[in-house]
Design an enzyme around this catalytic site. Sequence first.
Site, PDB file in Angstrom:
ATOM      1  CG  ASP A  32      73.720 -17.734  50.513  1.00 46.19           C
ATOM      2  OD1 ASP A  32      72.521 -18.042  50.299  1.00 46.19           O
ATOM      3  OD2 ASP A  32      74.517 -18.514  51.062  1.00 46.19           O
ATOM      4  CB  CYS A  51      72.079 -18.809  53.610  1.00 45.68           C
ATOM      5  SG  CYS A  51      72.142 -19.603  55.234  1.00 45.68           S
ATOM      6  CB  THR A  81      70.973 -24.484  56.562  1.00 48.65           C
ATOM      7  OG1 THR A  81      72.128 -23.706  56.915  1.00 48.65           O
ATOM      8  CG2 THR A  81      71.348 -25.651  55.669  1.00 48.65           C
ATOM      9  CG  HIS A 138      60.970 -15.435  75.825  1.00 49.82           C
ATOM     10  ND1 HIS A 138      60.795 -16.714  76.271  1.00 49.82           N
ATOM     11  CD2 HIS A 138      59.754 -14.841  75.942  1.00 49.82           C
ATOM     12  CE1 HIS A 138      59.539 -16.892  76.647  1.00 49.82           C
ATOM     13  NE2 HIS A 138      58.889 -15.762  76.447  1.00 49.82           N
ATOM     14  CG  HIS A 158      61.995 -12.360  79.104  1.00 48.99           C
ATOM     15  ND1 HIS A 158      62.348 -13.660  78.790  1.00 48.99           N
ATOM     16  CD2 HIS A 158      60.689 -12.402  79.412  1.00 48.99           C
ATOM     17  CE1 HIS A 158      61.297 -14.440  78.894  1.00 48.99           C
ATOM     18  NE2 HIS A 158      60.269 -13.705  79.273  1.00 48.99           N
TER      19      HIS A 158
END
Length: 149
Positions: free
Chosen positions: A8, A65, A67, A98, A134
């Site tokens: 963004d 973005c 954060t 994982h 996993h």
Amino acid sequence: MKIVVGCDHAGYDIKDAVIAHIKEKGHDVIDVGTYSTASCHYPVYASAACEKILSGEAELGILICGTGIGMSIAANKHDGIRAACCSDCFSARLTREHNDANMLCFGQRVVGIGLALDLVDAFLDATYANSGNHITRVAMLKDIEEGKL
């Protein structure tokens, strides 16, 4: 490998450097935008990137973005997407190994360009362990998507 990249307006300033870095590593890139710093809505770009992975046009994705959190939330709304918001290389590597994550998210306001490129390297250079617990846990994530767990 083909990598889809989206951002963004709050991730735009480092997107081109991330794309150039991915290409330098020998990968193809699909850029789904945004293409300026004009205010826009991150779910639009997260969805566009996810569609490229879900359709098979891209194998992995990078979303940026402010954060990384909004992008990861939006991406994880798509069945089949396992997006991880990471700001350290250990997590970026382990989420591939994982969790079989197919989307890395991070925030331009949280990491600088140097760390952003290191995160990309850690994510793209890692491979899913595809063994032991996993396998069971990733299958359980798919069960959650299908309403079985």
